[in-house]
Write a protein that holds these residues in place. Structure first.
Motif, short mmCIF file in Angstrom:
data_model
loop_
_atom_site.label_atom_id
_atom_site.label_comp_id
_atom_site.label_asym_id
_atom_site.label_seq_id
_atom_site.Cartn_x
_atom_site.Cartn_y
_atom_site.Cartn_z
N THR A 64 -22.40 35.46 -94.00
CA THR A 64 -23.09 36.46 -94.83
C THR A 64 -24.19 37.14 -94.03
OG1 THR A 64 -22.60 35.24 -96.86
CG2 THR A 64 -24.48 36.77 -96.92
N GLY A 65 -24.94 36.36 -93.27
CA GLY A 65 -26.00 36.93 -92.44
C GLY A 65 -25.48 37.92 -91.42
N VAL A 66 -24.32 37.61 -90.83
CA VAL A 66 -23.72 38.50 -89.84
C VAL A 66 -23.33 39.83 -90.48
CG1 VAL A 66 -21.71 38.86 -88.35
CG2 VAL A 66 -22.93 36.68 -88.30
N VAL A 67 -22.65 39.75 -91.61
CA VAL A 67 -22.22 40.99 -92.27
C VAL A 67 -23.42 41.81 -92.72
CG1 VAL A 67 -20.93 41.99 -94.20
CG2 VAL A 67 -19.96 40.07 -92.90
N GLU A 82 -26.95 46.56 -91.95
CA GLU A 82 -28.27 47.13 -91.63
C GLU A 82 -28.23 47.89 -90.31
OE1 GLU A 82 -32.55 45.31 -90.42
OE2 GLU A 82 -31.60 44.46 -92.21
N ARG A 83 -27.61 47.30 -89.33
CA ARG A 83 -27.53 47.88 -88.00
C ARG A 83 -26.75 49.19 -87.98
NH1 ARG A 83 -24.26 45.33 -83.05
NH2 ARG A 83 -25.93 45.34 -81.55
N HIS A 84 -25.73 49.28 -88.84
CA HIS A 84 -24.89 50.48 -88.90
C HIS A 84 -25.05 51.15 -90.26
CE1 HIS A 84 -22.99 49.40 -85.12
NE2 HIS A 84 -22.89 48.16 -85.58
N ALA A 85 -26.30 51.36 -90.63
CA ALA A 85 -26.60 51.93 -91.95
C ALA A 85 -26.02 53.33 -92.14
CB ALA A 85 -28.12 51.95 -92.17
N ASP A 86 -25.70 53.99 -91.05
CA ASP A 86 -25.13 55.34 -91.12
C ASP A 86 -23.60 55.31 -91.19
OD1 ASP A 86 -24.99 54.28 -88.54
OD2 ASP A 86 -24.96 56.25 -87.60
N ILE A 110 -14.01 47.16 -98.84
CA ILE A 110 -14.85 48.25 -98.36
C ILE A 110 -16.27 48.07 -98.87
CG2 ILE A 110 -15.19 50.76 -98.36
CD1 ILE A 110 -12.20 51.10 -98.78
N GLN A 111 -17.20 48.23 -97.98
CA GLN A 111 -18.61 48.16 -98.34
C GLN A 111 -18.90 49.20 -99.41
OE1 GLN A 111 -21.05 49.57 -95.15
NE2 GLN A 111 -22.92 48.72 -96.00
N PRO A 112 -19.60 48.83 -100.47
CA PRO A 112 -19.91 49.82 -101.52
C PRO A 112 -20.77 50.95 -100.97
CG PRO A 112 -20.47 47.58 -102.23
CD PRO A 112 -20.13 47.51 -100.77
N VAL A 113 -20.69 52.08 -101.64
CA VAL A 113 -21.53 53.22 -101.27
C VAL A 113 -22.99 52.83 -101.45
CG1 VAL A 113 -22.11 55.61 -101.83
CG2 VAL A 113 -19.73 54.85 -101.95
#
Length: 148
Positions: free
Chosen positions: A97-100, A105-109, A143-146
């Motif tokens: 969970t921490g990795v994801v 956060e790292r690829h917030a864009d 897929i990560q939510p919007v």
């Protein structure tokens, strides 16, 4: 838990990332050979302190299978988590969970996605689930939510 993510890029498909070979993983075959995606492999080594606790393979853009039921259109800002694995000794502590979350956060864009059979893991993250067509033996798409 403080995780440090370090990118490793390869010049060609024969390149193997400089992971700590002393750390045991269930799927060692994922990490000993050349990348399975793209001409420029992108791996992430995850450290907690000085110890490697996880590994990730990313695929810039990645491919979305339009056959999955109800898949939204993703722009060219998408990023596929091709593989993610937590070291055997680090399991059960929330490292995955921490990795994801760190990748989010790292690829917030970017909009992250993954194909996986680990439905309960991705579901616990609140990612949107898209099932394969009936009868297809392919992994579920998450897929990560919007972000709002």
């Amino acid at each position: 838990m403080t995780l440090k993510l370090t990118d490793h890029f390869g010049a060609d498909r024969r390149w193997c990332p400089p992971f700590d070979r002393a750390v045991a993983y269930e799927r060692e075959d994922w990490w000993v050979g050349p990348s399975h995606c793209g001409d420029d492999p992108w791996y992430v080594q995850v450290l907690e302190g000085a110890a490697e606790v996880a590994r990730v393979e990313l695929d810039d853009l990645g491919e979305i299978n339009p056959e999955h039921v109800g898949v939204p259109e993703l722009d060219r800002d998408r990023l596929e988590i091709q593989r993610v694995e937590v070291a055997i000794a680090a399991r059960g502590r929330g490292v995955g969970t921490g990795v994801v979350r760190a990748l989010e956060e790292r690829h917030a864009d970017r909009r992250l996605f993954a194909y996986s059979d680990a439905d309960s893991f991705w579901g616990s993250l609140g990612w949107d689930r898209f099932d394969p067509p009936r009868g297809e033996r392919v992994a579920t798409l998450f897929i990560q939510p919007v972000r709002e």
